[in-house]
Design a protein around this motif. Structure first.
Motif, PDB file in Angstrom:
ATOM      1  N   TYR A  27       0.827  -1.161  -0.046  1.00 26.07           N
ATOM      2  CA  TYR A  27       0.206  -0.135   0.083  1.00 26.07           C
ATOM      3  C   TYR A  27       0.867   1.181   0.074  1.00 26.07           C
ATOM      4  O   TYR A  27       0.466   2.100  -0.784  1.00 26.07           O
ATOM      5  CB  TYR A  27      -0.995   0.214   1.118  1.00 26.07           C
ATOM      6  CG  TYR A  27      -1.757   1.402   1.316  1.00 26.07           C
ATOM      7  CD1 TYR A  27      -2.584   1.599   0.603  1.00 26.07           C
ATOM      8  CD2 TYR A  27      -1.552   2.224   2.418  1.00 26.07           C
ATOM      9  CE1 TYR A  27      -3.354   2.855   0.666  1.00 26.07           C
ATOM     10  CE2 TYR A  27      -2.089   3.482   2.429  1.00 26.07           C
ATOM     11  CZ  TYR A  27      -3.005   3.718   1.678  1.00 26.07           C
ATOM     12  OH  TYR A  27      -3.921   4.979   1.554  1.00 26.07           O
ATOM     13  N   SER A  34      -4.124   5.028  -4.545  1.00 23.54           N
ATOM     14  CA  SER A  34      -5.095   4.181  -4.157  1.00 23.54           C
ATOM     15  C   SER A  34      -5.910   4.810  -2.823  1.00 23.54           C
ATOM     16  O   SER A  34      -5.482   5.910  -2.542  1.00 23.54           O
ATOM     17  CB  SER A  34      -4.442   3.158  -3.524  1.00 23.54           C
ATOM     18  OG  SER A  34      -5.132   2.063  -3.091  1.00 23.54           O
ATOM     19  N   HIS A 257      -7.447   4.210 -10.441  1.00 22.69           N
ATOM     20  CA  HIS A 257      -6.851   4.092  -9.152  1.00 22.69           C
ATOM     21  C   HIS A 257      -6.739   2.590  -8.791  1.00 22.69           C
ATOM     22  O   HIS A 257      -7.363   1.896  -9.301  1.00 22.69           O
ATOM     23  CB  HIS A 257      -8.087   4.515  -8.158  1.00 22.69           C
ATOM     24  CG  HIS A 257      -8.298   6.097  -8.397  1.00 22.69           C
ATOM     25  ND1 HIS A 257      -7.624   7.018  -7.897  1.00 22.69           N
ATOM     26  CD2 HIS A 257      -9.416   6.493  -8.846  1.00 22.69           C
ATOM     27  CE1 HIS A 257      -8.479   8.301  -8.297  1.00 22.69           C
ATOM     28  NE2 HIS A 257      -9.435   7.728  -8.804  1.00 22.69           N
ATOM     29  N   VAL A 258      -5.557   2.630  -8.201  1.00 17.27           N
ATOM     30  CA  VAL A 258      -5.031   0.997  -7.826  1.00 17.27           C
ATOM     31  C   VAL A 258      -5.933   0.834  -6.670  1.00 17.27           C
ATOM     32  O   VAL A 258      -6.145   1.559  -5.698  1.00 17.27           O
ATOM     33  CB  VAL A 258      -3.611   1.194  -7.605  1.00 17.27           C
ATOM     34  CG1 VAL A 258      -3.077  -0.439  -6.889  1.00 17.27           C
ATOM     35  CG2 VAL A 258      -2.941   1.320  -8.746  1.00 17.27           C
ATOM     36  N   ILE A 259      -6.651  -0.432  -6.851  1.00 15.33           N
ATOM     37  CA  ILE A 259      -7.428  -0.945  -5.526  1.00 15.33           C
ATOM     38  C   ILE A 259      -7.044  -2.161  -4.974  1.00 15.33           C
ATOM     39  O   ILE A 259      -6.908  -2.071  -3.692  1.00 15.33           O
ATOM     40  CB  ILE A 259      -9.016  -1.445  -6.428  1.00 15.33           C
ATOM     41  CG1 ILE A 259      -9.613  -0.324  -7.100  1.00 15.33           C
ATOM     42  CG2 ILE A 259      -9.781  -1.909  -5.146  1.00 15.33           C
ATOM     43  CD1 ILE A 259      -9.846   0.899  -6.319  1.00 15.33           C
TER      44      ILE A 259
END
Length: 355
Positions: A27, A34, A257-259
């Motif tokens: 993360y 994100s 967006h990166v999930i």
């Protein structure tokens, strides 16, 4: 190139490879692209015990609504004693407060554990705001009702298939992600093998007519490729360049967006692909190195309502839903009322079995 298995379809599963996909490990590298998230770890053994215990039960003090009991003091003591005996009485005041502080900041959250999300339990919260949690009780109820998250409980299930007997230390973590409405039609899953973006598939298996437009498909492929090349690829800081990542594209399909990230392994659903098909794409790409510089991945979408993979008329994760009795009990009741009635029904069933 990564170390691969004998057939070459998958990378070798090692504990280090699997842990690369634990939320807390990837993360920070992708926080700016994100949804905002807070990680609470480690979680105590008592919380894990609560998640693993039988029946659905809300820990005392986790509900933000004050409820007046209709029981006498003696009746309340008896009820608590019966519940504690069944292993269902839990309280997490420190965790409750940490969760409340995050909710105050984010307004609402969507929870997950190290790897898994409780999407299969969306039925327990209002359909108008799926998976939206505004109290610790919402979070506990959602996690307690999910089958998906049980994968994260056991070190054996997390590292299933790894070719080693020396498993690392593994601690359960609670992730609280800022909640916002998600348009499922703009979610895509992307497959990277040997540092090559092989394919893209829509995640939600409903038919969306805008997705069959040729220009729209070209835009999606170009946007995803550029996001991978400029954002995902340079920030993936792990040795093995084999992974699956999920994106939520913007409304105009020009960004995303990166999930989430998942291992490139049979446990990760390839959706509209098969891993055999992806392996064929990889083989062709490796044979034609110059073409890889301009290689746009294949995009798979549901092309009509009659597509064999389409689930437009079928509730998501219907096989994970609870018995009809639970749905009947929950109708027209808030979380506290449902939790109390569900507990009473469970206690009554246990007593009937004993008789």
């Amino acid at each position: 190139m990564s170390i691969v298995d004998n057939e070459g379809k998958f990378p070798s599963l090692t504990p280090d490879y699997i842990l690369a996909f634990q939320f807390s490990n990837w993360y920070q590298s992708f926080a700016r692209v994100s949804p905002k998230s807070t990680i609470i770890r480690p979680l105590g053994k008592d919380f894990k015990h609560y998640l693993e215990s039988d029946s659905i039960f809300i820990p005392e003090g986790s509900e933000d609504v004050v409820v007046e009991s209709t029981l006498s003091d003696d009746d309340g003591d008896d009820e608590r004693e019966d519940t504690a005996t069944a292993g269902e009485y839990f309280s997490f005041p420190e965790l409750d407060e940490r969760i409340r502080s995050v909710i105050r900041e984010y307004k609402a959250v969507f929870p997950k554990l190290n790897f898994s999300s409780p999407k299969d339990a969306s039925w327990v919260l209002p359909a108008s705001s799926p998976l939206k949690c505004t109290s610790p009780a919402d979070i506990y109820l959602l996690l307690k009702s999910s089958d998906f998250i049980t994968h994260d409980f056991s070190i054996e299930s997390v590292f299933d298939g790894c070719r080693t007997e020396n498993l690392p230390v593994y601690d359960l973590e609670l992730v609280l992600r800022k909640w916002y409405p998600v348009d499922s039609s703009r979610e895509v899953r992307c497959f990277v093998r040997s540092d090559i973006l092989l394919g893209i598939t829509q995640r939600d298996t409903n038919f969306y007519d805008f997705m069959i437009n040729a220009e729209t498909q070209k835009t999606i492929k170009t946007t995803v490729y550029n996001l991978w090349k400029e954002v995902v690829r340079p920030n993936w800081n792990f040795p093995q360049k084999d992974y699956v990542f999920d994106l939520l594209l913007t409304r105009d399909l020009s960004g995303g967006h990166v999930i989430d990230f998942s291992p490139y392994a049979p446990r990760t659903d390839p959706l509209l692909f098969t891993y055999e098909e992806l392996h064929e794409v990889l083989s062709k790409a490796l044979q034609d190195a110059p073409a890889r510089r301009t290689f746009l991945p294949e995009l798979r979408v549901i092309e009509s309502p009659l597509h064999p993979a389409a689930t437009q008329s079928m509730p998501a994760y219907q096989h994970n839903r609870v018995p009809i009795e639970a749905l009947t009990l929950s109708e027209g009741r808030n979380i506290v009322e449902f939790g109390e009635i569900w507990q009473e029904e469970a206690t009554r069933a246990v007593r009937e079995d004993d008789d």
